[in-house]
Write a protein that holds these residues in place. Structure first.
Motif, mmCIF file in Angstrom:
data_model
loop_
_atom_site.group_PDB
_atom_site.id
_atom_site.type_symbol
_atom_site.label_atom_id
_atom_site.label_comp_id
_atom_site.label_asym_id
_atom_site.label_seq_id
_atom_site.Cartn_x
_atom_site.Cartn_y
_atom_site.Cartn_z
ATOM 1 N N ALA A 1 0.861 -1.160 0.053
ATOM 2 C CA ALA A 1 0.024 0.045 -0.014
ATOM 3 C C ALA A 1 0.608 1.339 -0.082
ATOM 4 C CB ALA A 1 -1.079 -0.147 1.203
ATOM 5 N N TYR A 2 2.073 1.393 0.731
ATOM 6 C CA TYR A 2 2.736 2.318 0.619
ATOM 7 C C TYR A 2 3.343 2.728 -0.451
ATOM 8 C CZ TYR A 2 6.788 5.585 2.244
ATOM 9 O OH TYR A 2 7.741 6.271 2.378
ATOM 10 N N SER A 3 3.818 1.577 -1.260
ATOM 11 C CA SER A 3 4.420 1.875 -2.630
ATOM 12 C C SER A 3 3.769 2.183 -3.585
ATOM 13 C CB SER A 3 4.981 0.320 -2.899
ATOM 14 O OG SER A 3 4.160 -0.604 -3.259
ATOM 15 N N ARG A 4 2.256 2.149 -3.516
ATOM 16 C CA ARG A 4 1.431 2.771 -4.524
ATOM 17 C C ARG A 4 1.052 4.264 -4.115
ATOM 18 N NH1 ARG A 4 -0.758 -2.473 -3.421
ATOM 19 N NH2 ARG A 4 -2.200 -1.597 -1.896
ATOM 20 N N PRO B 1 1.694 8.091 -4.498
ATOM 21 C CA PRO B 1 2.421 8.789 -5.623
ATOM 22 C C PRO B 1 3.609 9.403 -5.199
ATOM 23 C CG PRO B 1 0.177 9.722 -5.107
ATOM 24 C CD PRO B 1 0.494 8.641 -4.048
ATOM 25 N N LYS B 2 4.121 9.659 -4.280
ATOM 26 C CA LYS B 2 5.337 10.225 -3.818
ATOM 27 C C LYS B 2 6.247 8.982 -3.820
ATOM 28 C CE LYS B 2 8.210 13.022 -0.587
ATOM 29 N NZ LYS B 2 8.380 13.953 0.429
ATOM 30 N N MET B 3 5.991 7.706 -3.450
ATOM 31 C CA MET B 3 6.767 6.933 -3.404
ATOM 32 C C MET B 3 6.887 6.271 -4.931
ATOM 33 S SD MET B 3 8.952 4.773 -2.062
ATOM 34 C CE MET B 3 8.996 5.147 -0.395
ATOM 35 N N ARG B 4 6.056 6.318 -5.542
ATOM 36 C CA ARG B 4 5.924 5.798 -6.891
ATOM 37 C C ARG B 4 6.918 6.400 -7.742
ATOM 38 N NH1 ARG B 4 1.787 2.593 -9.850
ATOM 39 N NH2 ARG B 4 0.703 1.758 -8.462
ATOM 40 N N GLN B 5 6.916 7.947 -7.653
ATOM 41 C CA GLN B 5 7.748 8.702 -8.100
ATOM 42 C C GLN B 5 9.333 8.627 -7.769
ATOM 43 O OE1 GLN B 5 7.250 13.031 -7.004
ATOM 44 N NE2 GLN B 5 8.612 13.546 -8.677
ATOM 45 N N HIS B 6 9.602 8.287 -6.339
ATOM 46 C CA HIS B 6 10.854 8.060 -6.225
ATOM 47 C C HIS B 6 11.469 6.482 -6.642
ATOM 48 C CE1 HIS B 6 14.379 8.121 -3.367
ATOM 49 N NE2 HIS B 6 13.994 6.898 -2.884
ATOM 50 N N LEU B 7 10.616 5.722 -6.511
ATOM 51 C CA LEU B 7 10.858 4.373 -7.139
ATOM 52 C C LEU B 7 10.969 4.436 -8.612
ATOM 53 C CD1 LEU B 7 8.426 1.990 -5.092
ATOM 54 C CD2 LEU B 7 11.174 2.114 -4.852
ATOM 55 N N ARG B 8 10.271 5.207 -9.293
ATOM 56 C CA ARG B 8 10.551 5.579 -10.830
ATOM 57 C C ARG B 8 11.815 5.979 -11.180
ATOM 58 N NH1 ARG B 8 6.498 8.639 -11.826
ATOM 59 N NH2 ARG B 8 4.935 6.770 -11.723
ATOM 60 N N TRP B 9 12.135 7.065 -10.263
ATOM 61 C CA TRP B 9 13.605 7.956 -10.284
ATOM 62 C C TRP B 9 14.582 7.127 -10.279
ATOM 63 C CZ3 TRP B 9 17.661 9.119 -7.479
ATOM 64 C CH2 TRP B 9 18.396 10.297 -7.689
#
Length: 88
Positions: A35-38, A40-48
Motif C-alpha cells: 500500500a505504501y509503494s502505491r 504517488p510520492k513513493m511511486r515517483q521515487h521508485l521510478r526515479w
C-alpha cells in the motif's frame, strides 16, 4: 539451564507467540508495504531510482541516512541542467 520439559501451557504460549509474530510480519509485508509503494510520492521515487538503474533492494541500511542528501543534490543538478537548456 533446566532439563525439565516445557509444560503444555508453555508450548501453547510459544506456538501462539510464533503465530502472532508471523501474522504481524505477514500483514506488514503483504498489506502495509505494498500500500505504501502505491502512494504517488513513493511511486515517483521508485521510478526515479529505476530510471537511473538503482536497485533499492540492494541499498545497505548504512547508506540510507545519507541517501536523501545525495538524491537531493542529484535532483538539483538535474534541474540546473534542464534550466540551462540543451544549447548551453
Amino acid at each position: 539451564m533446566s532439563d525439565r520439559e516445557p509444560s503444555l501451557r508453555e508450548r501453547s504460549y510459544r506456538a501462539a507467540a510464533l503465530v502472532g509474530i508471523t501474522l504481524l510480519l505477514s500483514i506488514v509485508w503483504l498489506v502495509i508495504l505494498p500500500a505504501y509503494s502505491r502512494q504517488p510520492k513513493m511511486r515517483q521515487h521508485l521510478r526515479w531510482l529505476d530510471d537511473r538503474g538503482i536497485d533499492p533492494s540492494a541499498m545497505y541500511y548504512t547508506e540510507l541516512e545519507v541517501m536523501e542528501d545525495i538524491l537531493t543534490k542529484q535532483r538539483l543538478a538535474e534541474l540546473r541542467q534542464k534550466s540551462d537548456g540543451p544549447n548551453q
